[in-house]
Design a protein around this motif. Structure first.
Motif, PDB file in Angstrom:
ATOM      1  N   ARG A  69       0.822  -1.215   0.000  1.00  0.00           N
ATOM      2  CA  ARG A  69       0.000   0.000   0.000  1.00  0.00           C
ATOM      3  C   ARG A  69       0.854   1.261   0.000  1.00  0.00           C
ATOM      4  O   ARG A  69       0.379   2.339  -0.327  1.00  0.00           O
ATOM      5  N   GLY A  70       2.119   1.147   0.403  1.00  0.00           N
ATOM      6  CA  GLY A  70       3.011   2.289   0.348  1.00  0.00           C
ATOM      7  C   GLY A  70       3.369   2.840   1.711  1.00  0.00           C
ATOM      8  O   GLY A  70       2.794   2.452   2.737  1.00  0.00           O
ATOM      9  N   VAL A  71       4.327   3.746   1.719  1.00  0.00           N
ATOM     10  CA  VAL A  71       4.846   4.302   2.972  1.00  0.00           C
ATOM     11  C   VAL A  71       4.865   5.823   2.904  1.00  0.00           C
ATOM     12  O   VAL A  71       4.869   6.419   1.819  1.00  0.00           O
ATOM     13  N   LEU A  72       4.898   6.419   4.086  1.00  0.00           N
ATOM     14  CA  LEU A  72       4.999   7.860   4.227  1.00  0.00           C
ATOM     15  C   LEU A  72       6.147   8.166   5.162  1.00  0.00           C
ATOM     16  O   LEU A  72       6.380   7.442   6.130  1.00  0.00           O
ATOM     17  N   ALA A  73       6.873   9.236   4.879  1.00  0.00           N
ATOM     18  CA  ALA A  73       7.920   9.705   5.787  1.00  0.00           C
ATOM     19  C   ALA A  73       7.913  11.215   5.784  1.00  0.00           C
ATOM     20  O   ALA A  73       7.471  11.848   4.819  1.00  0.00           O
ATOM     21  N   TYR A  74       8.379  11.814   6.890  1.00  0.00           N
ATOM     22  CA  TYR A  74       8.640  13.251   6.868  1.00  0.00           C
ATOM     23  C   TYR A  74      10.074  13.488   7.290  1.00  0.00           C
ATOM     24  O   TYR A  74      10.586  12.872   8.203  1.00  0.00           O
ATOM     25  N   SER A  75      10.694  14.424   6.567  1.00  0.00           N
ATOM     26  CA  SER A  75      12.130  14.594   6.720  1.00  0.00           C
ATOM     27  C   SER A  75      12.569  15.854   6.002  1.00  0.00           C
ATOM     28  O   SER A  75      11.955  16.264   5.007  1.00  0.00           O
ATOM     29  N   SER A  76      13.661  16.449   6.503  1.00  0.00           N
ATOM     30  CA  SER A  76      14.264  17.575   5.781  1.00  0.00           C
ATOM     31  C   SER A  76      15.176  17.094   4.660  1.00  0.00           C
ATOM     32  O   SER A  76      15.685  17.904   3.894  1.00  0.00           O
ATOM     33  N   GLY A  77      15.413  15.780   4.563  1.00  0.00           N
ATOM     34  CA  GLY A  77      16.177  15.340   3.415  1.00  0.00           C
ATOM     35  C   GLY A  77      16.773  13.955   3.422  1.00  0.00           C
ATOM     36  O   GLY A  77      16.553  13.169   2.512  1.00  0.00           O
ATOM     37  N   ASN A  78      17.566  13.588   4.418  1.00  0.00           N
ATOM     38  CA  ASN A  78      18.279  12.319   4.352  1.00  0.00           C
ATOM     39  C   ASN A  78      17.366  11.122   4.599  1.00  0.00           C
ATOM     40  O   ASN A  78      17.452  10.110   3.905  1.00  0.00           O
ATOM     41  N   HIS A  79      16.491  11.211   5.597  1.00  0.00           N
ATOM     42  CA  HIS A  79      15.504  10.142   5.803  1.00  0.00           C
ATOM     43  C   HIS A  79      14.570  10.076   4.598  1.00  0.00           C
ATOM     44  O   HIS A  79      14.185   8.983   4.169  1.00  0.00           O
ATOM     45  N   ALA A  80      14.225  11.237   4.048  1.00  0.00           N
ATOM     46  CA  ALA A  80      13.377  11.283   2.858  1.00  0.00           C
ATOM     47  C   ALA A  80      13.991  10.468   1.717  1.00  0.00           C
ATOM     48  O   ALA A  80      13.324   9.628   1.092  1.00  0.00           O
ATOM     49  N   GLY A 232      18.709  25.558  10.398  1.00  0.00           N
ATOM     50  CA  GLY A 232      20.053  26.002  10.704  1.00  0.00           C
ATOM     51  C   GLY A 232      21.057  25.334   9.799  1.00  0.00           C
ATOM     52  O   GLY A 232      20.714  24.560   8.906  1.00  0.00           O
ATOM     53  N   PHE A 233      22.320  25.627  10.026  1.00  0.00           N
ATOM     54  CA  PHE A 233      23.403  25.147   9.166  1.00  0.00           C
ATOM     55  C   PHE A 233      23.446  23.622   9.115  1.00  0.00           C
ATOM     56  O   PHE A 233      23.604  23.031   8.053  1.00  0.00           O
ATOM     57  N   CYS A 234      23.298  22.970  10.258  1.00  0.00           N
ATOM     58  CA  CYS A 234      23.371  21.496  10.328  1.00  0.00           C
ATOM     59  C   CYS A 234      21.985  20.889  10.183  1.00  0.00           C
ATOM     60  O   CYS A 234      21.502  20.136  11.035  1.00  0.00           O
ATOM     61  N   ASP A 235      21.293  21.192   9.078  1.00  0.00           N
ATOM     62  CA  ASP A 235      19.874  20.889   8.920  1.00  0.00           C
ATOM     63  C   ASP A 235      19.531  19.416   9.110  1.00  0.00           C
ATOM     64  O   ASP A 235      18.435  19.077   9.548  1.00  0.00           O
ATOM     65  N   ALA A 236      20.467  18.518   8.802  1.00  0.00           N
ATOM     66  CA  ALA A 236      20.157  17.091   8.830  1.00  0.00           C
ATOM     67  C   ALA A 236      19.876  16.559  10.231  1.00  0.00           C
ATOM     68  O   ALA A 236      19.233  15.515  10.377  1.00  0.00           O
ATOM     69  N   ILE A 237      20.348  17.253  11.271  1.00  0.00           N
ATOM     70  CA  ILE A 237      20.227  16.701  12.629  1.00  0.00           C
ATOM     71  C   ILE A 237      19.549  17.676  13.586  1.00  0.00           C
ATOM     72  O   ILE A 237      19.755  17.610  14.798  1.00  0.00           O
ATOM     73  N   GLU A 281      28.258  16.810   4.571  1.00  0.00           N
ATOM     74  CA  GLU A 281      27.321  17.898   4.832  1.00  0.00           C
ATOM     75  C   GLU A 281      27.525  18.377   6.266  1.00  0.00           C
ATOM     76  O   GLU A 281      28.143  17.665   7.083  1.00  0.00           O
ATOM     77  N   PRO A 282      27.025  19.550   6.615  1.00  0.00           N
ATOM     78  CA  PRO A 282      27.266  20.055   7.965  1.00  0.00           C
ATOM     79  C   PRO A 282      26.834  19.099   9.072  1.00  0.00           C
ATOM     80  O   PRO A 282      27.609  18.813   9.998  1.00  0.00           O
ATOM     81  N   GLY A 283      25.620  18.579   8.996  1.00  0.00           N
ATOM     82  CA  GLY A 283      25.159  17.654  10.030  1.00  0.00           C
ATOM     83  C   GLY A 283      25.943  16.364  10.074  1.00  0.00           C
ATOM     84  O   GLY A 283      25.996  15.692  11.110  1.00  0.00           O
ATOM     85  N   GLY A 284      26.559  16.005   8.963  1.00  0.00           N
ATOM     86  CA  GLY A 284      27.356  14.791   8.912  1.00  0.00           C
ATOM     87  C   GLY A 284      28.784  14.969   9.374  1.00  0.00           C
ATOM     88  O   GLY A 284      29.551  14.004   9.431  1.00  0.00           O
ATOM     89  N   ALA A 285      29.154  16.224   9.717  1.00  0.00           N
ATOM     90  CA  ALA A 285      30.535  16.524  10.103  1.00  0.00           C
ATOM     91  C   ALA A 285      30.697  16.820  11.581  1.00  0.00           C
ATOM     92  O   ALA A 285      31.823  17.027  12.044  1.00  0.00           O
TER      93      ALA A 285
END
Length: 324
Positions: A69-80, A232-237, A281-285
């Protein structure tokens, strides 16, 4: 609750799909830090971050009828991106709620993996939970949470299994493992895996200045919340608080949190590129920033830092590399 058996089962389902990322070392990084520093290069994972591990684990664990049936996620990017690609590989629909102010590259990549992207006005106060609940109800979708999901945590824990094996292979018997921490899915999954496979290692979560909810929560013994916007700068986290599932694991297994400045993050991004040719990326550093600039709060001995993501816009990365 996630346990080592669930992590090992996730690793079995991941075989042949999830990449085993390398553990890298550079003598010049060691010199900067004053100790051996190893990077777990999740920037080389599918979709450019560790998030693919959790997405694959969660989607592959669904029963076939529910998954179809499919999935849904919300995320600013990496989980998406992780959910979009895992869904694409399973041949199922994915709907991703993303803030309209998310990095352009992350929005474009999520669409390129075949997901339907629904943008919402985060700055204007739109509630992704309300929108997501309506979409799940109308379409029969399964929500894959970015960190407070037992199977997602198990998937992130497969990274910890690899760290234990790779560290032993290069003769590391004990180390401080620094994780880039948002909601705590990666941190808690790795901590659970290392508790079982490398108990002499200590996990320390690392966050950017101004978004130190995990560090404050660990210090207080109760979940603390950030009050500012998730931007913010480290958007991923940038999450408002640790997860209800992840925090008890971190409280039991992790050392104190470490907080780094934006300038330290930028310097870590430059160092990873200069010394290992890795794009972070910033959050990854932030974990590498802690290894390089916060040695005074670390135990003696080697450090293993997660290079957790590399999805950074070209303009942002160029500005970091050319800064004086």
């Amino acid at each position: 609750m996630t346990d080592i058996a669930m992590i090992e089962a996730a690793a079995t389902r991941a075989a042949g799909v999830v990449r085993r990322t390398p553990l890298l070392n550079a003598p010049l990084l060691d010199a900067m830090a004053g100790r051996p520093v190893w990077l777990k290069a999740e920037v080389l994972q599918h979709t450019g971050s560790f998030k693919f591990r959790g997405a694959w684990a969660a989607i592959s664990a669904l029963d076939p009828q529910t998954r179809a049936r499919g999935v849904l996620a919300y995320s600013s990017g990496n989980h998406a991106q992780g959910v979009a690609r895992a869904a694409q590989l399973h041949g199922i629909p994915a709907t991703i709620l993303m803030p309209a102010d998310a990095p352009r590259l992350k929005i474009e990549n999520t669409r390129a993996y075949g997901a339907e992207v629904v943008l919402y006005d985060r700055a204007g106060g739109e509630d992704r939970n309300v929108i997501g609940a309506r979409l799940c109800k109308d379409r029969g979708l399964t929500l894959i949470k970015p960190f407070d999901n037992a199977q997602v945590i198990a998937g992130q824990g497969t990274c910890g299994l690899e760290i234990a094996e790779q560290a032993e292979a290069v003769g590391i018997r004990g180390a401080t493992v620094l994780t880039c921490c948002g909601g705590g899915g990666l941190t808690s999954g790795i901590a659970l895996a290392l508790e079982a496979r490398a108990p002499t290692m200590t996990v320390r979560p690392v966050e950017p200045e101004g978004f130190d909810d995990t560090a404050r929560s660990l210090a207080a013994g109760t979940i603390q919340r950030n009050t500012g916007p998730e931007a913010g700068f480290c958007d991923a986290i940038l999450t408002p608080q640790p997860g209800e599932i992840t925090f008890p694991v971190m409280q039991r297994l992790c050392g104190p949190g470490i907080v780094v400045t934006e300038d330290q993050v930028r310097a870590a991004m430059r160092a990873a590129f200069d010394r290992l040719k890795l794009v972070l990326e910033p959050g990854g550093a932030v974990a590498l920033a802690a290894a390089l600039f916060h040695g005074e709060v670390l135990d003696d001995g080697p450090v293993i830092a997660l290079a957790s993501g590399g999805n950074v816009d070209a303009d942002t990365f160029a500005s970091v590399l050319t800064a004086t």
